[in-house]
Design an enzyme around this catalytic site. Structure first.
Site, PDB file in Angstrom:
ATOM      1  N   GLY A  34       0.820  -1.210   0.000  1.00 18.70           N
ATOM      2  CA  GLY A  34       0.000   0.000   0.000  1.00 18.70           C
ATOM      3  C   GLY A  34       0.849   1.252   0.000  1.00 18.70           C
ATOM      4  N   SER A  78      -2.527  -3.715  -5.311  1.00 21.67           N
ATOM      5  CA  SER A  78      -2.732  -4.987  -6.020  1.00 21.67           C
ATOM      6  C   SER A  78      -2.936  -6.127  -5.035  1.00 21.67           C
ATOM      7  CB  SER A  78      -1.524  -5.307  -6.902  1.00 21.67           C
ATOM      8  OG  SER A  78      -1.336  -4.306  -7.870  1.00 21.67           O
ATOM      9  N   SER A 131       0.834   3.759  -3.137  1.00 24.65           N
ATOM     10  CA  SER A 131       0.240   4.849  -3.922  1.00 24.65           C
ATOM     11  C   SER A 131      -1.056   5.348  -3.310  1.00 24.65           C
ATOM     12  CB  SER A 131      -0.055   4.376  -5.344  1.00 24.65           C
ATOM     13  OG  SER A 131       1.101   3.858  -5.922  1.00 24.65           O
ATOM     14  N   GLU A 151      12.424  -5.496  -6.001  1.00 24.85           N
ATOM     15  CA  GLU A 151      11.435  -5.553  -7.060  1.00 24.85           C
ATOM     16  C   GLU A 151      12.127  -5.719  -8.405  1.00 24.85           C
ATOM     17  OE1 GLU A 151       8.600  -2.544  -6.447  1.00 24.85           O
ATOM     18  OE2 GLU A 151       7.852  -2.558  -8.484  1.00 24.85           O
TER      19      GLU A 151
HETATM   20  C1  LIG Z   1      -0.997  -2.677 -12.828  1.00 29.00           C
HETATM   21  C2  LIG Z   1      -0.610  -1.758 -11.731  1.00 29.00           C
HETATM   22  C3  LIG Z   1      -0.387  -2.266 -10.473  1.00 29.00           C
HETATM   23  C4  LIG Z   1      -0.039  -1.419  -9.423  1.00 29.00           C
HETATM   24  N1  LIG Z   1       0.129  -1.951  -8.182  1.00 29.00           N
HETATM   25  C5  LIG Z   1       0.405  -1.129  -7.141  1.00 29.00           C
HETATM   26  C6  LIG Z   1       0.502  -1.656  -5.827  1.00 29.00           C
HETATM   27  O1  LIG Z   1       0.358  -2.853  -5.602  1.00 29.00           O
HETATM   28  N2  LIG Z   1       0.743  -0.802  -4.811  1.00 29.00           N
HETATM   29  C7  LIG Z   1       0.927   0.529  -5.021  1.00 29.00           C
HETATM   30  O2  LIG Z   1       1.179   1.240  -4.069  1.00 29.00           O
HETATM   31  N3  LIG Z   1       0.838   1.072  -6.250  1.00 29.00           N
HETATM   32  C8  LIG Z   1       0.573   0.267  -7.319  1.00 29.00           C
HETATM   33  N4  LIG Z   1       0.460   0.800  -8.587  1.00 29.00           N
HETATM   34  C9  LIG Z   1       0.540   2.254  -8.752  1.00 29.00           C
HETATM   35  C10 LIG Z   1       1.770   2.758  -9.463  1.00 29.00           C
HETATM   36  O3  LIG Z   1       2.876   2.664  -8.630  1.00 29.00           O
HETATM   37  C11 LIG Z   1       1.485   4.211  -9.913  1.00 29.00           C
HETATM   38  O4  LIG Z   1       0.510   4.158 -10.912  1.00 29.00           O
HETATM   39  C12 LIG Z   1       2.713   4.901 -10.412  1.00 29.00           C
HETATM   40  O5  LIG Z   1       3.602   5.173  -9.374  1.00 29.00           O
HETATM   41  C13 LIG Z   1       2.390   6.197 -11.149  1.00 29.00           C
HETATM   42  O6  LIG Z   1       1.558   7.036 -10.417  1.00 29.00           O
HETATM   43  P1  LIG Z   1       0.256   7.689 -11.095  1.00 29.00           P
HETATM   44  O7  LIG Z   1      -0.480   6.614 -11.752  1.00 29.00           O
HETATM   45  O8  LIG Z   1      -0.400   8.490 -10.061  1.00 29.00           O
HETATM   46  O9  LIG Z   1       0.824   8.638 -12.235  1.00 29.00           O
HETATM   47  P2  LIG Z   1       1.354  10.138 -12.068  1.00 29.00           P
HETATM   48  O10 LIG Z   1       2.440  10.175 -11.062  1.00 29.00           O
HETATM   49  O11 LIG Z   1       0.214  11.050 -11.873  1.00 29.00           O
HETATM   50  O12 LIG Z   1       1.993  10.393 -13.488  1.00 29.00           O
HETATM   51  C14 LIG Z   1       1.271  10.867 -14.649  1.00 29.00           C
HETATM   52  C15 LIG Z   1       2.277  11.065 -15.765  1.00 29.00           C
HETATM   53  O13 LIG Z   1       3.177  12.108 -15.396  1.00 29.00           O
HETATM   54  C16 LIG Z   1       4.507  11.670 -15.474  1.00 29.00           C
HETATM   55  N5  LIG Z   1       5.314  12.306 -14.434  1.00 29.00           N
HETATM   56  C17 LIG Z   1       5.048  12.433 -13.117  1.00 29.00           C
HETATM   57  N6  LIG Z   1       6.062  13.033 -12.476  1.00 29.00           N
HETATM   58  C18 LIG Z   1       7.015  13.273 -13.414  1.00 29.00           C
HETATM   59  C19 LIG Z   1       8.311  13.843 -13.384  1.00 29.00           C
HETATM   60  N7  LIG Z   1       8.866  14.286 -12.248  1.00 29.00           N
HETATM   61  N8  LIG Z   1       8.993  13.906 -14.543  1.00 29.00           N
HETATM   62  C20 LIG Z   1       8.443  13.454 -15.702  1.00 29.00           C
HETATM   63  N9  LIG Z   1       7.246  12.911 -15.792  1.00 29.00           N
HETATM   64  C21 LIG Z   1       6.535  12.814 -14.659  1.00 29.00           C
HETATM   65  C22 LIG Z   1       4.426  10.166 -15.276  1.00 29.00           C
HETATM   66  O14 LIG Z   1       5.547   9.511 -15.805  1.00 29.00           O
HETATM   67  C23 LIG Z   1       3.153   9.842 -16.013  1.00 29.00           C
HETATM   68  O15 LIG Z   1       3.438   9.735 -17.378  1.00 29.00           O
HETATM   69  C24 LIG Z   1       0.104  -0.037  -9.650  1.00 29.00           C
HETATM   70  C25 LIG Z   1      -0.102   0.484 -10.929  1.00 29.00           C
HETATM   71  C26 LIG Z   1      -0.460  -0.369 -11.965  1.00 29.00           C
HETATM   72  C27 LIG Z   1      -0.687   0.220 -13.320  1.00 29.00           C
END
Ligand SMILES: Cc1cc2nc3c(=O)[nH]c(=O)nc-3n(C[C@H](O)[C@H](O)[C@H](O)COP(=O)(O)OP(=O)(O)OC[C@H]3O[C@@H](n4cnc5c(N)ncnc54)[C@H](O)[C@@H]3O)c2cc1C
Lengths: 380, 333
Positions: A123, A157, A125, A240
């Site tokens: 947990g 997840s 994100s 990881e």
């Molecule tokens: C299949 C799947 C399983 C997952 N499982 C887990 C889990 O078990 N536990 C958990 O905690 N999380 C989990 N996640 C979450 C995952 O870690 C996040 O989706 C990820 O960290 C990105 O965060 P966000 O989706 O909020 O995107 P955002 O951070 O909002 O990003 C949006 C866009 O902006 C870009 N961006 C953001 N900051 C920057 C920067 N500084 N420079 C350039 N570009 C930037 C990103 O690259 C992206 O393209 C999972 C995600 C998926 C898809």
């Protein structure tokens, strides 16, 4: 035990027990079926001892190099015996918990995880803390004998299959960033935790939105130091990207072999097909070579760190190239076909899109390489 | 460099070879200096590891020393000598300007040997050129007198004319079999591993130049290294270089023809991608004749064609996989 002997013995055992270990479904099954089969395989490996090598004796393991764990996952994936995603959780979470939680806690909680009797989740994100993980706000407040946690997580997840969750909480001031985060190992059935699964675009309930409403967490569930949760997160990332990636790389290799066998049967030796197949293979081998180095560094006790972002970038591009190649070379299969094999390709194709999102996005990985490995100074 | 030298000694050796290359004004002097430093002994004692160190230095210094002739000759089992050079296999189209059968410039009546490949600048002073043949029993190697093949002065893109395209025909009686224990496959494998290291060395030089420029160059009141578009290009380059280095090292640990071809392909891809990104980061200054970047760009293009370009090799391996229908794991823990 030397890796080659181990691989041979393991292979012989897997072949001898293929009837029991082969999934009862064709292609891609429901999450429930996959999780049930994952537990079965994990338990069988544990009972046959292979699943205990590479883990310390304090948690029910038999000791030995982490290379042995890499090999177990590799052989399972080459044979298509269990879902690698479920397997990820133990390789990602257990090493850090063993390293940073109290020995009593690990000795009590890790063994059922190792046996496949339990599942854990991660947990990290939150709705407002994705890439910028250090801005997370799910609060843990000190109370008698522990903490009280309130807040929201998202994309957790496997929580619906999990007994425990490694949770990052805010224990410092709201703006304390990475200095004020604490990691806790929380029981998913604690009063105050509710979750609702979120359907993914590949039609599965992979992850969930989770609410923590005054959830009591006992003091002994601390992982690492109080306000040292960022260190825990940083410790988890290289795991990881080592053993787990070796496993996933094996799955990709297996799927690539399936593609090549199918193309080969069709007699397609055109230049375009050869070029595409060759490029995918090059990317897979590039990843595998890099990952082999990483497995050995881990096995030799070296501290893995930000350089594993390179492994992550390599496996992401190999995976996405592979499944784009599937779509190019088996035209229409991903879009239209309904047989189990097509479902398998479609699921993989869609899931490969997540590879550049989870575990730190493709952009974040490049930021890390630029800042930490190339020493390019701060971004503007 | 595990079994042969520890990392520290390998780095020291690499640095002293690089210093000798930089001090030498041309390929002849460089060859001489490397000979004096014991290059032949290094090649004899540790053909793969020794070549890896020396070719990395060729890549980082941009030297035109003609060590590839020695690597190939050695792998063929032929004594190395400054007077022996090799016709290298390369990714080349057939030269439409070359005399074809029936061409009035074609003075060779019956059964000529058609030669098409690359030679190093060693051809200027060599007496013998080794070529691949398949009609002599017990050997895959033959010799042609170098004098027959010295062309007047085609320029080519390479800054030092380090490698030139040779397209020629010679009469059958000018081709004499040479006793050779090694196979061309082994020679090709050795050459590809060595060239992979040279491409990686070159890519590292280009990346270092681009990185330094990005740190020093100020626009909009800050170093251009602070712009994400620039950072990601450089990061992309480093990822490919590290992957290529890893695979090249895997070839030293456990050589194999397919692995060597993939390593050469990946190193070529890393070098060409890095060249493109470095060029963009260097911008105007990188387009001048004054900045040394173009020397590396041009050398990398030439090295990529030697013994199969990045694209040619991966396509050929793709074809092999399709023919066999199975995929080897190739790399084991
Ligand atoms: C299949 C799947 C399983 C997952 N499982 C887990 C889990 O078990 N536990 C958990 O905690 N999380 C989990 N996640 C979450 C995952 O870690 C996040 O989706 C990820 O960290 C990105 O965060 P966000 O989706 O909020 O995107 P955002 O951070 O909002 O990003 C949006 C866009 O902006 C870009 N961006 C953001 N900051 C920057 C920067 N500084 N420079 C350039 N570009 C930037 C990103 O690259 C992206 O393209 C999972 C995600 C998926 C898809």
């Amino acid at each position: 035990m030397d890796p080659e002997t181990f691989r041979r013995d393991l292979g012989a055992w897997l072949d001898a027990n293929a009837d029991e270990l082969t999934p009862p479904y064709d292609g891609i099954a429901s999450m429930n079926e996959q999780m049930a089969h994952y537990s079965l395989v994990k338990r069988a490996l544990y009972d046959a001892r292979f699943g205990r090598y590479g883990w310390p004796e304090s948690v029910g393991g038999l000791g030995g190099s982490p290379l042995l764990r890499a090999i177990v996952g590799e052989e399972i994936n080459f044979r298509g015996l269990a879902d690698p995603n479920a397997w990820t959780m133990i390789e990602v979470l257990a090493p850090t918990v063993i390293e940073l939680a109290s020995p009593e806690l690990s000795a009590r909680l890790v063994p059922p995880f190792l046996r496949g009797d339990e599942m854990w989740c991660q947990g990290f994100s939150e709705p407002d803390a994705g890439s910028d993980l250090a801005s997370l706000s799910c609060r843990a407040v000190k109370t008698d004998g522990g903490w009280v946690v309130s807040g929201q997580k998202v994309w957790t997840s496997f929580i619906q299959y999990s007994q425990r969750c490694v949770l990052l909480t805010r224990t410092g001031e709201p703006d304390s960033a990475h200095r004020g985060i604490t990691a806790l190992l929380v029981d998913v059935d604690s009063p105050g935790i509710t979750y609702s699964p979120i359907e993914t675009m590949h039609g599965r309930l992979d992850f969930a939105e989770v609410h923590y409403d005054e959830v009591f967490v006992p003091a002994d569930r601390l992982i690492g130091e109080e306000n040292g949760g960022w260190q825990v997160a940083m410790d988890i990332l290289p795991y990881e990207r080592s053993t787990t990636f070796w496993h996933r790389g094996a799955l990709l290799h297996r799927r690539f072999s399936d593609l090549v066998a199918q193309l080969s049967d069709s007699g397609d030796l055109s230049e375009l097909t050869a070029k595409t197949v060759g490029e995918v293979f090059l990317s897979l081998v590039a990843f595998r070579s890099r990952s082999r180095d990483t497995q050995y560094r881990l096995a030799n006790g070296q501290q893995l760190g930000v350089e594993t972002s390179i492994d992550k970038i390599l496996i992401t591009s190999a995976e996405q190239q592979l499944f784009e190649a599937v779509r190019d070379l088996l035209p229409g299969v991903v879009e239209f076909d309904e047989d189990p094999e097509a479902t398998m390709w479609r699921t993989h194709y869609l899931y490969s899109k997540a590879a550049s999102i989870y575990g730190g996005t493709a952009e974040i990985q490049r930021n890390i390489v630029a800042r930490r490995l190339l020493d390019l100074g701060p971004e503007s | 460099m595990s079994e042969f030298l520890d990392a520290e000694d390998a780095a020291l050796l690499g640095a002293s070879l690089a210093a000798a290359m930089l001090a030498a004004p041309g390929p002849d002097e460089a060859d001489q200096a490397l000979n004096d430093m014991g290059w032949p002994d290094l090649l004899a004692a540790a053909p793969d590891h020794g070549a890896a160190i020396a070719f990395t230095a060729l890549g980082t210094t941009g030297s035109a020393a003609t060590l590839l002739d020695d690597v190939v000759a050695h792998a063929l089992g032929i004594p190395i000598s400054p007077s022996v050079c090799v016709l290298f296999d390369a990714s080349l189209h057939t030269n439409p300007a070359a005399p074809q059968p029936g061409d009035p410039r074609n003075l060779i009546e019956d059964n000529p040997y058609v030669l098409n490949g690359l030679v190093s600048s060693r051809i200027d002073r060599a007496t013998t050129v080794l070529i691949a043949v398949d009609e002599f029993p017990g050997t895959e190697v033959a010799a042609v007198e170098a004098g027959l093949l010295r062309e007047p002065g085609a320029t080519g893109i390479d800054p030092d004319r380090a490698y030139r395209h040779l397209s020629a025909q010679v009469p059958a009686d000018a081709v004499t079999p040479v006793e050779a224990e090694g196979s061309w496959e082994a020679a090709m494998t050795a050459a590809r591993i060595a060239l992979a290291y040279q491409l990686i060395g070159g890519a590292r030089w280009m990346l270092a130049e681009a990185r330094q420029h990005a740190m020093d160059r100020v626009q909009f009141g800050r170093p251009v290294a602070s712009f994400q578009a620039i950072r990601h290009k450089l990061a992309e380059s480093l990822v490919l270089i590290e992957a290529a280095e890893s695979l090249a090292a895997e070839c030293l640990r456990d050589p194999d023809p397919m692995k060597a071809a993939l390593a050469k392909s990946l190193a070529g891809k890393a070098a060409l991608t890095t060249a493109t990104h470095a060029q963009q980061v260097l911008a105007g200054i990188g387009f001048t004749a004054e900045h040394r970047f173009h020397l590396w760009l041009k050398r990398m293009l030439v090295l990529d064609t030697l013994f199969g370009s990045a694209r040619y090799l991966s396509t050929e391996i793709g074809r092999d996989l399709l023919i066999y229908g199975t995929v080897p794991r190739l790399i084991q823990l």
